[in-house]
Design an enzyme around this catalytic site. Structure first.
Site, short mmCIF file in Angstrom:
data_model
loop_
_atom_site.label_atom_id
_atom_site.label_comp_id
_atom_site.label_asym_id
_atom_site.label_seq_id
_atom_site.Cartn_x
_atom_site.Cartn_y
_atom_site.Cartn_z
N LYS A 220 0.84 -1.20 0.00
CA LYS A 220 0.00 0.00 0.00
C LYS A 220 0.88 1.26 0.00
O LYS A 220 1.97 1.27 0.57
CB LYS A 220 -0.89 -0.05 1.25
N SER B 126 -9.38 2.36 3.15
CA SER B 126 -8.39 3.02 2.31
C SER B 126 -7.52 2.05 1.52
O SER B 126 -6.75 2.47 0.64
CB SER B 126 -7.50 3.92 3.18
N SER C 51 -10.17 -0.18 7.15
CA SER C 51 -9.51 0.02 5.86
C SER C 51 -8.93 -1.23 5.24
O SER C 51 -8.50 -1.19 4.08
CB SER C 51 -8.41 1.08 6.00
#
Length: 480
Positions: free
Chosen positions: A93, A168, A192
């Protein structure tokens, strides 16, 4: 690739990119396929579908193939040194440091924030033998349930373009769902990992905070909420792959003061236990598809010997209130000025609405919220003594349409209530697992499992039971 490659008695798909992390690691160790061949297959898949989905937003293929060749050489020279993810293509990420790459977190002002060294979790994944194939997209500051930003644009859900890809860790989830990698790294402070897993039909594990070392050198300060609520964990198509990813992520965390060195396995984790079925959430109305998914999962657990009972955990609504009081106070202090300076209407509207849903920021309210959280956490621990496993919604809603968080404060209040099963688990610093249960109206559905701190293996064992009865049509190869 030969179509007669087999593992555990079953033929693997001809396309290597369809294999899971566990299959790849096993086939590489068995010398049935090389690390370079595996990487070539996944790069081909990336070339075929990532241009539309926009899940991976940065690649360094030269570096990736160099690493794959090094992995193959190590296997020839010293096979006993191969790690549990040897040769497995993996994504990281955009909010975690990878040496020599930008940790932009979806923020234009951070586009040249080059990490001098790996974050601890990335270093662990490298030591386990993974091959990093790319970096996955996030919303700005990793702070929405919708993945889009001015640097890299929008990441599409591979099942349906009109629903969110989650946030996210939206890019991470889409990459795993569409076969761009075998395993994805994600982070979770309010859902997330679990929410993107939910809307993309994945297994997504939020470990107990402190289980996986979280320190990234580019992060200047970690406020209390980030330390208490945030976790790093894996997303994949199958439970076994998530379990393998977790095993690779957890060691060597002494440089992170929040890391806790606790054994992964505990007695009784694989045994059926009492389960609290939570199908009523304060102030929320569960979507029919969510209720059906919970009932389906409850039947699967009951058939496997789990004792499933309706029970209400303490203070889901209070946990949401406390999360808002703590985290949004810290956002006002540490992030909101950057949000305003970025001048992006979507992230600004979303964060402003969340701030408006939180109590006023002052030292007294912040201190009281921390103290009240301690009392509520104690009640949760007592509840989890009676019910070692909790089966509850991941979200009370079906996957949201794009922009559902941009309709003002009252709409945001309703959204937060519907996401309170995600947020409450984070507020209590507990581990949570999204388990996919199939499709409804062409959209992925799933349920959330929760256990006591550091009992992730209990979640994964129950997740495997539900997974076996679920009808997730991965053979349809979403995104292609």
């Amino acid at each position: 690739m030969r179509e007669d490659v087999r593992w555990s008695g079953a033929a693997l798909p001809a396309e290597i990119w369809r294999w899971g992390a566990t299959d790849i690691a096993a086939q590489v160790r068995a010398r049935a396929v090389s690390c370079v061949e595996v990487l070539q297959a996944f790069c081909g898949r990336i070339d075929a579908v990532n241009g539309r989905l926009n899940a991976i937003v940065y690649e360094d293929r030269e570096r990736a193939f160099d690493m794959a060749r090094r992995r193959d050489e190590l296997l020839r020279r010293a096979p006993g040194e191969a790690g549990c993810l040897h040769g497995v293509p993996l994504t990281i990420k955009l909010n975690a440091d990878v040496a020599g790459e930008a940790t932009s977190n979806g923020v234009p002002a951070h586009a040249r924030r080059i990490a001098a060294q790996d974050s601890l979790v990335v270093a662990n994944l490298r030591r386990a033998g993974a091959v990093i194939v790319g970096r996955t997209n996030v919303p700005p500051f990793s702070f929405r349930w919708f993945t889009e930003n001015p640097l890299h644009g929008r990441t599409l859900n591979p099942w349906r373009d009109d629903i969110t890809s989650g946030g996210s860790s939206g890019g991470a989830a889409v990459a795993a769902a569409a076969g761009l990698c075998a395993l994805s790294h994600g982070t979770d402070i309010a859902g997330s990992i679990r929410y993107p897993a939910y809307v993309n039909g994945l297994a997504g594990l939020r470990p107990t905070p402190g289980r996986v070392p979280a320190y990234s050198p580019t992060v200047d300060m970690r406020f209390a909420g980030l330390q208490m609520f945030s976790a790093q964990g894996p997303l994949a198509r199958r439970m076994d792959d998530v379990a393998l990813g977790l095993r690779a992520m957890v060691p060597n965390g002494f440089a992170d003061p929040t890391w806790v060195d606790v054994p992964l396995e505990a007695a009784g984790d694989a045994e059926p236990v009492r389960v609290a079925l939570v199908d009523e959430i304060p102030n929320a109305r569960l979507a029919p598809e969510v209720r059906d998914a919970l009932a389906q999962a409850a039947r699967s657990l009951t058939s496997a010997g789990y004792a499933v009972e309706h029970a209400a955990p303490p203070g889901i609504d209070e946990a949401l209130e406390l999360w808002l009081a703590i985290v949004m106070t810290e956002v006002r202090v540490g992030m909101f000025a950057e949000v305003e300076a970025m001048d992006d209407p979507s992230i600004l509207a979303s964060v402003r609405a969340m701030i408006d849903c939180a109590p006023p920021a002052d030292l007294h309210g912040y201190a009281v919220a921390l103290a009240r959280r301690d009392g509520l956490k104690r009640k949760w621990h007592e509840f989890l003594e009676r019910y070692p496993l909790v089966l509850m919604p991941t979200s009370c809603r079906a996957p949201m349409p794009w922009g559902a968080d941009l309709h003002g404060t009252e709409s945001m209040r309703m959204l937060l209530v519907d996401q309170s099963p995600l947020i409450a688990v984070a507020a209590m610093s507990l581990p949570g697992l999204n388990v996919p249960t199939g499709l409804a109206n062409g959209m992925p559905m799933g349920v959330q499992l929760v256990a006591r701190g550091f009992r992730e293996q209990r979640l994964l064992a129950a997740g495997r039971v539900i997974e076996c009865d679920a009808a997730m049509p991965w053979c349809d190869a979403p995104g292609g």
